[in-house]
Motif scaffolding. Structure first.
Motif, PDB file in Angstrom:
ATOM      1  N   LEU A  90       0.852  -1.186   0.000  1.00  0.00           N
ATOM      2  CA  LEU A  90       0.000   0.000   0.000  1.00  0.00           C
ATOM      3  C   LEU A  90       0.884   1.229   0.000  1.00  0.00           C
ATOM      4  O   LEU A  90       1.860   1.290   0.754  1.00  0.00           O
ATOM      5  CB  LEU A  90      -0.872  -0.032   1.256  1.00  0.00           C
ATOM      6  CG  LEU A  90      -2.092   0.833   1.329  1.00  0.00           C
ATOM      7  CD1 LEU A  90      -3.047   0.541   0.182  1.00  0.00           C
ATOM      8  CD2 LEU A  90      -2.815   0.592   2.646  1.00  0.00           C
ATOM      9  N   THR A  91       0.565   2.205  -0.847  1.00  0.00           N
ATOM     10  CA  THR A  91       1.366   3.421  -0.864  1.00  0.00           C
ATOM     11  C   THR A  91       1.275   4.097   0.502  1.00  0.00           C
ATOM     12  O   THR A  91       0.221   4.081   1.136  1.00  0.00           O
ATOM     13  CB  THR A  91       0.874   4.396  -1.955  1.00  0.00           C
ATOM     14  OG1 THR A  91      -0.526   4.615  -1.790  1.00  0.00           O
ATOM     15  CG2 THR A  91       1.140   3.863  -3.337  1.00  0.00           C
ATOM     16  N   PRO A  92       2.377   4.680   0.965  1.00  0.00           N
ATOM     17  CA  PRO A  92       2.349   5.325   2.281  1.00  0.00           C
ATOM     18  C   PRO A  92       1.466   6.571   2.270  1.00  0.00           C
ATOM     19  O   PRO A  92       1.278   7.210   1.234  1.00  0.00           O
ATOM     20  CB  PRO A  92       3.809   5.678   2.543  1.00  0.00           C
ATOM     21  CG  PRO A  92       4.531   5.516   1.267  1.00  0.00           C
ATOM     22  CD  PRO A  92       3.690   4.700   0.352  1.00  0.00           C
ATOM     23  N   GLN A  98      -2.612  11.867   6.478  1.00  0.00           N
ATOM     24  CA  GLN A  98      -2.533  11.563   7.904  1.00  0.00           C
ATOM     25  C   GLN A  98      -3.285  12.595   8.728  1.00  0.00           C
ATOM     26  O   GLN A  98      -3.975  12.256   9.688  1.00  0.00           O
ATOM     27  CB  GLN A  98      -1.062  11.501   8.357  1.00  0.00           C
ATOM     28  CG  GLN A  98      -0.314  10.325   7.799  1.00  0.00           C
ATOM     29  CD  GLN A  98       1.151  10.333   8.185  1.00  0.00           C
ATOM     30  OE1 GLN A  98       1.550  10.985   9.146  1.00  0.00           O
ATOM     31  NE2 GLN A  98       1.963   9.612   7.440  1.00  0.00           N
ATOM     32  N   ARG A  99      -3.190  13.853   8.333  1.00  0.00           N
ATOM     33  CA  ARG A  99      -3.899  14.921   9.052  1.00  0.00           C
ATOM     34  C   ARG A  99      -5.406  14.752   8.915  1.00  0.00           C
ATOM     35  O   ARG A  99      -6.147  14.932   9.882  1.00  0.00           O
ATOM     36  CB  ARG A  99      -3.448  16.276   8.493  1.00  0.00           C
ATOM     37  CG  ARG A  99      -4.123  17.459   9.100  1.00  0.00           C
ATOM     38  CD  ARG A  99      -3.373  17.963  10.324  1.00  0.00           C
ATOM     39  NE  ARG A  99      -4.174  18.891  11.093  1.00  0.00           N
ATOM     40  CZ  ARG A  99      -4.347  20.170  10.819  1.00  0.00           C
ATOM     41  NH1 ARG A  99      -3.766  20.701   9.767  1.00  0.00           N
ATOM     42  NH2 ARG A  99      -5.098  20.931  11.590  1.00  0.00           N
ATOM     43  N   ILE A 100      -5.876  14.397   7.737  1.00  0.00           N
ATOM     44  CA  ILE A 100      -7.318  14.192   7.534  1.00  0.00           C
ATOM     45  C   ILE A 100      -7.810  13.044   8.407  1.00  0.00           C
ATOM     46  O   ILE A 100      -8.854  13.154   9.057  1.00  0.00           O
ATOM     47  CB  ILE A 100      -7.633  13.929   6.041  1.00  0.00           C
ATOM     48  CG1 ILE A 100      -7.374  15.191   5.225  1.00  0.00           C
ATOM     49  CG2 ILE A 100      -9.077  13.463   5.867  1.00  0.00           C
ATOM     50  CD1 ILE A 100      -7.415  14.981   3.724  1.00  0.00           C
ATOM     51  N   LEU A 104     -10.558  13.177  11.507  1.00  0.00           N
ATOM     52  CA  LEU A 104     -11.722  12.297  11.558  1.00  0.00           C
ATOM     53  C   LEU A 104     -11.691  11.390  12.788  1.00  0.00           C
ATOM     54  O   LEU A 104     -12.561  10.536  12.949  1.00  0.00           O
ATOM     55  CB  LEU A 104     -11.795  11.444  10.290  1.00  0.00           C
ATOM     56  CG  LEU A 104     -12.163  12.184   9.016  1.00  0.00           C
ATOM     57  CD1 LEU A 104     -11.910  11.315   7.803  1.00  0.00           C
ATOM     58  CD2 LEU A 104     -13.610  12.631   9.076  1.00  0.00           C
ATOM     59  N   ASP A 105     -10.681  11.568  13.627  1.00  0.00           N
ATOM     60  CA  ASP A 105     -10.491  10.744  14.825  1.00  0.00           C
ATOM     61  C   ASP A 105     -10.257   9.279  14.481  1.00  0.00           C
ATOM     62  O   ASP A 105     -10.667   8.384  15.215  1.00  0.00           O
ATOM     63  CB  ASP A 105     -11.666  10.888  15.803  1.00  0.00           C
ATOM     64  CG  ASP A 105     -11.789  12.300  16.345  1.00  0.00           C
ATOM     65  OD1 ASP A 105     -10.733  12.918  16.586  1.00  0.00           O
ATOM     66  OD2 ASP A 105     -12.916  12.777  16.516  1.00  0.00           O
ATOM     67  N   PHE A 106      -9.596   9.037  13.352  1.00  0.00           N
ATOM     68  CA  PHE A 106      -9.205   7.696  12.953  1.00  0.00           C
ATOM     69  C   PHE A 106      -7.713   7.530  13.191  1.00  0.00           C
ATOM     70  O   PHE A 106      -6.937   8.460  12.980  1.00  0.00           O
ATOM     71  CB  PHE A 106      -9.484   7.428  11.466  1.00  0.00           C
ATOM     72  CG  PHE A 106     -10.929   7.333  11.099  1.00  0.00           C
ATOM     73  CD1 PHE A 106     -11.859   6.794  11.960  1.00  0.00           C
ATOM     74  CD2 PHE A 106     -11.362   7.789   9.870  1.00  0.00           C
ATOM     75  CE1 PHE A 106     -13.193   6.698  11.605  1.00  0.00           C
ATOM     76  CE2 PHE A 106     -12.692   7.700   9.507  1.00  0.00           C
ATOM     77  CZ  PHE A 106     -13.609   7.153  10.385  1.00  0.00           C
ATOM     78  N   SER A 107      -7.318   6.351  13.562  1.00  0.00           N
ATOM     79  CA  SER A 107      -5.911   6.036  13.712  1.00  0.00           C
ATOM     80  C   SER A 107      -5.354   5.629  12.353  1.00  0.00           C
ATOM     81  O   SER A 107      -6.060   5.030  11.542  1.00  0.00           O
ATOM     82  CB  SER A 107      -5.744   4.886  14.707  1.00  0.00           C
ATOM     83  OG  SER A 107      -4.445   4.384  14.662  1.00  0.00           O
ATOM     84  N   THR A 108      -4.091   5.921  12.109  1.00  0.00           N
ATOM     85  CA  THR A 108      -3.472   5.468  10.861  1.00  0.00           C
ATOM     86  C   THR A 108      -3.301   3.955  10.865  1.00  0.00           C
ATOM     87  O   THR A 108      -3.030   3.361   9.827  1.00  0.00           O
ATOM     88  CB  THR A 108      -2.106   6.152  10.634  1.00  0.00           C
ATOM     89  OG1 THR A 108      -1.287   5.930  11.770  1.00  0.00           O
ATOM     90  CG2 THR A 108      -2.277   7.632  10.388  1.00  0.00           C
ATOM     91  N   ALA A 112      -2.936   1.034   7.941  1.00  0.00           N
ATOM     92  CA  ALA A 112      -1.819   0.090   7.924  1.00  0.00           C
ATOM     93  C   ALA A 112      -2.296  -1.358   7.909  1.00  0.00           C
ATOM     94  O   ALA A 112      -1.639  -2.229   7.333  1.00  0.00           O
ATOM     95  CB  ALA A 112      -0.918   0.337   9.127  1.00  0.00           C
ATOM     96  N   ARG A 113      -3.433  -1.632   8.518  1.00  0.00           N
ATOM     97  CA  ARG A 113      -3.945  -3.008   8.544  1.00  0.00           C
ATOM     98  C   ARG A 113      -4.343  -3.520   7.169  1.00  0.00           C
ATOM     99  O   ARG A 113      -4.422  -4.719   6.952  1.00  0.00           O
ATOM    100  CB  ARG A 113      -5.155  -3.105   9.480  1.00  0.00           C
ATOM    101  CG  ARG A 113      -4.749  -3.300  10.924  1.00  0.00           C
ATOM    102  CD  ARG A 113      -5.944  -3.634  11.754  1.00  0.00           C
ATOM    103  NE  ARG A 113      -6.356  -2.411  12.441  1.00  0.00           N
ATOM    104  CZ  ARG A 113      -7.565  -2.178  12.900  1.00  0.00           C
ATOM    105  NH1 ARG A 113      -8.514  -3.048  12.735  1.00  0.00           N
ATOM    106  NH2 ARG A 113      -7.839  -1.051  13.507  1.00  0.00           N
TER     107      ARG A 113
END
Length: 122
Positions: A90-92, A98-100, A104-108, A112-113
């Motif tokens: 997956l492209t990094p 990452q800021r978006i 949205l209160d999502f973890s990166t 990654a999963r």
């Protein structure tokens, strides 16, 4: 007919109803996406830069859902299947992406999963 929708290629009422419901869910998701990001930007008094092609320094405190989703347009997931294993690449994530996700209160970790190698069940 509150929305005045007349799908041309759907002739059964249940399919027309299904399409309208699907579109309504999509509209709610886009609205929620915008609302959460704008609320979190307002809470910190910050603005989000990097959403406008051709002007990466232009920042906005009220990004549209379309602009937010366009930031993820260049993501590529490559899947290689072997007999007993699946490899994913997956492209990094960029800093803007990452800021978006953070707004949205999502973890990166969610992202990654997607590329974790997995073993096929026998």
């Amino acid at each position: 007919r509150p929305l005045s929708l007349t799908p041309m290629y759907l002739q059964r009422d249940d399919r027309v109803t299904g399409l309208i419901r699907l579109l309504a869910i999509g509209l709610r998701v886009l609205t929620l996406l915008e609302f959460v990001v704008r609320r979190n930007l307002a809470a910190t008094g910050a603005a989000l830069a990097g959403l406008y092609a051709g002007n990466p320094t232009r920042a906005t405190a009220r990004p549209s859902a379309e602009r937010l989703l366009e930031a993820f347009q260049e993501i590529t997931l490559t899947v290689i299947q072997e007999p007993h294993r699946i490899h994913r690449h997956l492209t990094p994530l960029s800093e803007v992406q990452q800021r978006i996700l953070a707004l949205l209160d999502f973890s990166t970790e969610i992202y990654a999963r997607l590329c974790a190698d997995s073993v096929k069940p026998s």
